[in-house]
Design an enzyme around this catalytic site. Sequence first.
Site, PDB file in Angstrom:
ATOM      1  N   PHE A   7       0.860  -1.187   0.000  1.00 50.50           N
ATOM      2  CA  PHE A   7       0.000   0.000   0.000  1.00 50.50           C
ATOM      3  C   PHE A   7       0.895   1.235   0.000  1.00 50.50           C
ATOM      4  O   PHE A   7       1.752   1.381   0.867  1.00 50.50           O
ATOM      5  CB  PHE A   7      -0.922   0.024   1.227  1.00 50.50           C
ATOM      6  CG  PHE A   7      -1.856   1.200   1.200  1.00 50.50           C
ATOM      7  CD1 PHE A   7      -2.974   1.204   0.374  1.00 50.50           C
ATOM      8  CD2 PHE A   7      -1.605   2.336   1.961  1.00 50.50           C
ATOM      9  CE1 PHE A   7      -3.819   2.307   0.312  1.00 50.50           C
ATOM     10  CE2 PHE A   7      -2.455   3.448   1.916  1.00 50.50           C
ATOM     11  CZ  PHE A   7      -3.570   3.434   1.083  1.00 50.50           C
ATOM     12  N   ASP A  17       9.396   2.714   1.518  1.00 53.20           N
ATOM     13  CA  ASP A  17       8.188   3.410   1.962  1.00 53.20           C
ATOM     14  C   ASP A  17       8.059   3.171   3.461  1.00 53.20           C
ATOM     15  O   ASP A  17       7.578   2.136   3.911  1.00 53.20           O
ATOM     16  CB  ASP A  17       6.956   2.875   1.216  1.00 53.20           C
ATOM     17  CG  ASP A  17       5.655   3.538   1.686  1.00 53.20           C
ATOM     18  OD1 ASP A  17       5.683   4.221   2.733  1.00 53.20           O
ATOM     19  OD2 ASP A  17       4.626   3.355   1.024  1.00 53.20           O
ATOM     20  N   LYS A  41       2.843   9.774   8.460  1.00 53.47           N
ATOM     21  CA  LYS A  41       2.092   9.401   9.667  1.00 53.47           C
ATOM     22  C   LYS A  41       2.597   9.976  11.007  1.00 53.47           C
ATOM     23  O   LYS A  41       2.135  10.999  11.462  1.00 53.47           O
ATOM     24  CB  LYS A  41       2.017   7.889   9.737  1.00 53.47           C
ATOM     25  CG  LYS A  41       1.023   7.319   8.709  1.00 53.47           C
ATOM     26  CD  LYS A  41       0.840   5.846   8.904  1.00 53.47           C
ATOM     27  CE  LYS A  41      -0.197   5.250   7.977  1.00 53.47           C
ATOM     28  NZ  LYS A  41      -1.562   5.512   8.346  1.00 53.47           N
TER      29      LYS A  41
END
Length: 403
Positions: A140, A225, A254
């Site tokens: 993702f 990532d 995040k």
Amino acid sequence: MEKQLEWTMHLDDTYYMNVFGKRMPVVFTHGKGVYLFSSEDKKYLDMIGGIAVSSLGHAHPRLVRAVCTQARKFIHCSNYFYIEKQAELARKLCDLGFADRVFLCNSGAEANEGAIKLARGYFYRQGAPRPKIVSADRSFHGRTMTTIAATGQEKMRTPFEPLMPGVVHVPYNDIDALKKEVDKTTCAVIIEMVQGESGVYPADLSYIRAIRSICDSTGALLIADEVQTGVARTGTFFAYEQYGITPDILTLAKGLAGGVPIGAVLSTQEASTGFLPGDHGSTFGGNPLACTAALAVLDEVDRKNLVGKAKSTGAFLVKKLRLLARKHEIIEEIRGAGLLIGISLKKPVAVALKKKCFEAGLLIGSVGDQVIRLAPPLILTRAQAASFITTFDAVLTESGSTI
Ligand SMILES: Cc1ncc(COP(=O)(O)O)c(C=O)c1O
């Protein structure tokens, strides 16, 4: 107040785009540390932390003070001008790991867009453009058109085709499949050290090392990532540290500013040459407010050794959860790293279990039908972790065959 919840649900049902389906029936009014409080005055232990975002928990005094102080001065100014906090944050992020250069933006998807664009730009500037990006199945990387193209989940891509061309997906943790796809037309391999959004699957040590060496032999850039795994989440500041390699480009978002929107692209000096002045930018990216928040988070991560705490509290949780797995047949496996933990279940009851936990005052996440995800604030103490285990055990016992 019940009315506050009802009214908010009504407004949401009427006006908000229905992208989240039915949400949990709660409105939070405030938080403190690892707890959130609802409009109905109920206290919840937050074991999902806004999905790995609230690294310092809620209303952390140092973060609040830093943000308020900066907001009183100025929140934003254009990237036409030098921005002191942005420059300081860039230096700090470079000091923490492999990177020589940083670009700041506003989210994980935007950071990955920037990383992919940088990789393409790098080979273009070398006079030998390379179109191909290799990504992993189940990965993702975000919700924008480029990052869904990179995302290895067909259901997220199909309705929005045609997407950015050039992405090939290979099975995760499969070195042979990767060797077959990465070649001299590949500009980058984009990979998560732990696949968080598809069920918390950590990469094998040998896999990440093989990616590094395949990238080295073909000249492709390695993009890590670390939107979910970065900022101490997995028990090291960056998850790549546990694999004994360094990437060429890395993305963060995040947890970096504890909930203030931010994204970051980190790169080596060499890879950073993929962008020339005018190639990339952002209106909001790297503004004084977000950078101040990130600096406060990084300061606290350092002062309170939250890297070490994520590692030890995570290990404690995993140990206790494995004991629960012996007692509760529904639990299949516990996996993860640091404070990013997946509890896989033998039956598709993750959502039902999440609801039961919610009723018992625990906030947890579910990924698909069969995995529970935990990504609590990094400040979670061992006592709070133990209290989660006690309540979770009770929920599993009470639910028995009803879930
Ligand atoms: C590994 C990874 N990359 C990218 C993203 C996208 O981040 P954002 O939602 O901030 O765009 C996420 C979000 O869950 C993620 O986990």
